[in-house]
Motif scaffolding. Structure first.
Motif, PDB file in Angstrom:
ATOM      1  N   ARG A  36      55.217 -15.457  40.443  1.00 28.72           N
ATOM      2  CA  ARG A  36      55.074 -16.100  41.755  1.00 28.72           C
ATOM      3  C   ARG A  36      54.816 -17.600  41.634  1.00 28.72           C
ATOM      4  N   GLN A  37      54.167 -18.008  40.566  1.00 32.95           N
ATOM      5  CA  GLN A  37      53.810 -19.408  40.399  1.00 32.95           C
ATOM      6  C   GLN A  37      55.003 -20.282  40.015  1.00 32.95           C
ATOM      7  N   GLY A  38      55.988 -19.702  39.358  1.00 27.69           N
ATOM      8  CA  GLY A  38      57.123 -20.501  38.935  1.00 27.69           C
ATOM      9  C   GLY A  38      57.894 -19.842  37.808  1.00 27.69           C
ATOM     10  N   PRO A  59      49.348 -19.774  15.198  1.00 31.96           N
ATOM     11  CA  PRO A  59      50.597 -20.424  15.579  1.00 31.96           C
ATOM     12  C   PRO A  59      50.448 -21.030  16.969  1.00 31.96           C
ATOM     13  N   THR A  60      51.262 -22.000  17.239  1.00 31.32           N
ATOM     14  CA  THR A  60      51.216 -22.674  18.534  1.00 31.32           C
ATOM     15  C   THR A  60      52.188 -22.008  19.494  1.00 31.32           C
ATOM     16  N   LEU A  61      51.702 -21.718  20.679  1.00 31.74           N
ATOM     17  CA  LEU A  61      52.544 -21.187  21.740  1.00 31.74           C
ATOM     18  C   LEU A  61      53.121 -22.391  22.489  1.00 31.74           C
ATOM     19  N   VAL A  62      54.449 -22.447  22.578  1.00 30.05           N
ATOM     20  CA  VAL A  62      55.119 -23.621  23.137  1.00 30.05           C
ATOM     21  C   VAL A  62      55.879 -23.217  24.402  1.00 30.05           C
ATOM     22  N   PHE A  63      55.520 -23.856  25.498  1.00 28.98           N
ATOM     23  CA  PHE A  63      56.214 -23.635  26.769  1.00 28.98           C
ATOM     24  C   PHE A  63      57.186 -24.792  26.946  1.00 28.98           C
ATOM     25  N   VAL A  64      58.449 -24.456  27.113  1.00 23.65           N
ATOM     26  CA  VAL A  64      59.499 -25.479  27.090  1.00 23.65           C
ATOM     27  C   VAL A  64      60.220 -25.547  28.436  1.00 23.65           C
ATOM     28  N   GLU A  65      60.301 -26.748  28.964  1.00 24.79           N
ATOM     29  CA  GLU A  65      61.109 -27.024  30.145  1.00 24.79           C
ATOM     30  C   GLU A  65      62.384 -27.714  29.681  1.00 24.79           C
ATOM     31  N   VAL A  66      63.526 -27.179  30.097  1.00 31.44           N
ATOM     32  CA  VAL A  66      64.814 -27.746  29.722  1.00 31.44           C
ATOM     33  C   VAL A  66      65.379 -28.495  30.920  1.00 31.44           C
ATOM     34  N   LYS A  67      65.722 -29.746  30.705  1.00 27.88           N
ATOM     35  CA  LYS A  67      66.288 -30.560  31.781  1.00 27.88           C
ATOM     36  C   LYS A  67      67.599 -31.164  31.321  1.00 27.88           C
ATOM     37  N   GLN A  86      54.880 -29.906  36.852  1.00 32.81           N
ATOM     38  CA  GLN A  86      54.016 -29.697  35.698  1.00 32.81           C
ATOM     39  C   GLN A  86      52.882 -28.731  36.034  1.00 32.81           C
ATOM     40  N   ARG A  87      52.324 -28.858  37.241  1.00 34.11           N
ATOM     41  CA  ARG A  87      51.250 -27.962  37.689  1.00 34.11           C
ATOM     42  C   ARG A  87      51.758 -26.521  37.763  1.00 34.11           C
ATOM     43  N   LYS A  88      52.951 -26.331  38.300  1.00 35.87           N
ATOM     44  CA  LYS A  88      53.541 -24.990  38.380  1.00 35.87           C
ATOM     45  C   LYS A  88      53.752 -24.405  36.987  1.00 35.87           C
ATOM     46  N   LEU A  89      54.197 -25.232  36.064  1.00 34.50           N
ATOM     47  CA  LEU A  89      54.415 -24.759  34.696  1.00 34.50           C
ATOM     48  C   LEU A  89      53.100 -24.319  34.056  1.00 34.50           C
ATOM     49  N   ARG A  90      52.030 -25.061  34.325  1.00 28.15           N
ATOM     50  CA  ARG A  90      50.719 -24.684  33.774  1.00 28.15           C
ATOM     51  C   ARG A  90      50.244 -23.347  34.341  1.00 28.15           C
ATOM     52  N   TYR A  91      50.382 -23.159  35.646  1.00 25.16           N
ATOM     53  CA  TYR A  91      49.983 -21.883  36.260  1.00 25.16           C
ATOM     54  C   TYR A  91      50.808 -20.729  35.698  1.00 25.16           C
ATOM     55  N   THR A  92      52.104 -20.965  35.550  1.00 25.97           N
ATOM     56  CA  THR A  92      52.984 -19.913  35.023  1.00 25.97           C
ATOM     57  C   THR A  92      52.625 -19.593  33.573  1.00 25.97           C
ATOM     58  N   ALA A  93      52.299 -20.602  32.802  1.00 26.36           N
ATOM     59  CA  ALA A  93      51.893 -20.388  31.408  1.00 26.36           C
ATOM     60  C   ALA A  93      50.588 -19.587  31.343  1.00 26.36           C
ATOM     61  N   GLN A  94      49.639 -19.914  32.209  1.00 26.85           N
ATOM     62  CA  GLN A  94      48.386 -19.154  32.241  1.00 26.85           C
ATOM     63  C   GLN A  94      48.659 -17.693  32.585  1.00 26.85           C
ATOM     64  N   ARG A 110      51.108 -25.848  23.869  1.00 28.97           N
ATOM     65  CA  ARG A 110      51.583 -27.165  24.276  1.00 28.97           C
ATOM     66  C   ARG A 110      52.794 -26.995  25.183  1.00 28.97           C
ATOM     67  N   PHE A 111      53.095 -28.065  25.906  1.00 31.09           N
ATOM     68  CA  PHE A 111      54.259 -28.084  26.790  1.00 31.09           C
ATOM     69  C   PHE A 111      55.238 -29.119  26.247  1.00 31.09           C
ATOM     70  N   ASP A 112      56.436 -28.653  25.942  1.00 25.85           N
ATOM     71  CA  ASP A 112      57.493 -29.520  25.428  1.00 25.85           C
ATOM     72  C   ASP A 112      58.608 -29.628  26.467  1.00 25.85           C
ATOM     73  N   VAL A 113      59.381 -30.659  26.330  1.00 28.35           N
ATOM     74  CA  VAL A 113      60.558 -30.850  27.179  1.00 28.35           C
ATOM     75  C   VAL A 113      61.762 -31.056  26.274  1.00 28.35           C
ATOM     76  N   ILE A 114      62.822 -30.349  26.576  1.00 18.36           N
ATOM     77  CA  ILE A 114      64.108 -30.615  25.957  1.00 18.36           C
ATOM     78  C   ILE A 114      64.945 -31.314  27.020  1.00 18.36           C
ATOM     79  N   ALA A 115      65.270 -32.557  26.772  1.00 19.05           N
ATOM     80  CA  ALA A 115      66.065 -33.355  27.703  1.00 19.05           C
ATOM     81  C   ALA A 115      67.466 -33.513  27.134  1.00 19.05           C
ATOM     82  N   ILE A 116      68.434 -33.068  27.894  1.00 16.36           N
ATOM     83  CA  ILE A 116      69.837 -33.187  27.494  1.00 16.36           C
ATOM     84  C   ILE A 116      70.512 -34.093  28.515  1.00 16.36           C
TER      85      ILE A 116
END
Length: 130
Positions: A36-38, A59-67, A86-94, A110-116
């Motif tokens: 529901r959060q995103g 190990p590090t859990l990595v949440f990735v936004e692809v743009k 970014q706030r929505k991504l944090r809620y969804t990660a939680q 951590r939160f990473d971004v893949i920018a293409i």
């Protein structure tokens, strides 16, 4: 790829991002995790252990936004992630962590971004983006 259908375009570039991250040594745990959060495009593990619930390694859990942006006229792909997103991504990660029984106190995240931008070979990986 049909450029007029955003969903198909998104899946195409998320696939390119997933392949890129796997070549960098990350393990893909989930794609398009939604609640529901995103939605989070990719959830990965970065580190030596393959078990994120293991107590012996961290190990590090990595949440990735692809743009993806075809052109950079309006600031490029990285500027397409405003504070509200970014706030929505944090809620969804939680939510993801709670749902999978992952203790956030013992799991580095951590939160990473893949920018293409432009062509699919112009990939920028931003770690700890926000």
């Amino acid at each position: 790829m049909n450029k007029k259908q955003p969903r198909q375009r998104g899946e195409y570039f998320e696939g390119i991002a997933a392949d890129f991250l796997q070549r960098q040594g990350l393990i893909i745990l989930a794609r398009n995790f939604a609640c529901r959060q995103g939605e989070i495009d990719l959830i990965c593990q970065h580190g030596a252990s393959c078990d994120i619930k293991s107590s012996t390694t961290l190990p590090t859990l990595v949440f990735v936004e692809v743009k993806y942006r075809q052109y950079t006229h309006y600031g490029g792909a990285i500027s397409a992630i405003p504070v509200a997103k970014q706030r929505k991504l944090r809620y969804t990660a939680q939510y993801y962590m709670v749902r999978h029984g992952i203790n956030e106190n013992y799991t580095p995240c951590r939160f990473d971004v893949i920018a293409i931008e432009g062509s699919s070979d112009n990939i920028q990986w931003i770690t700890n983006a926000f």
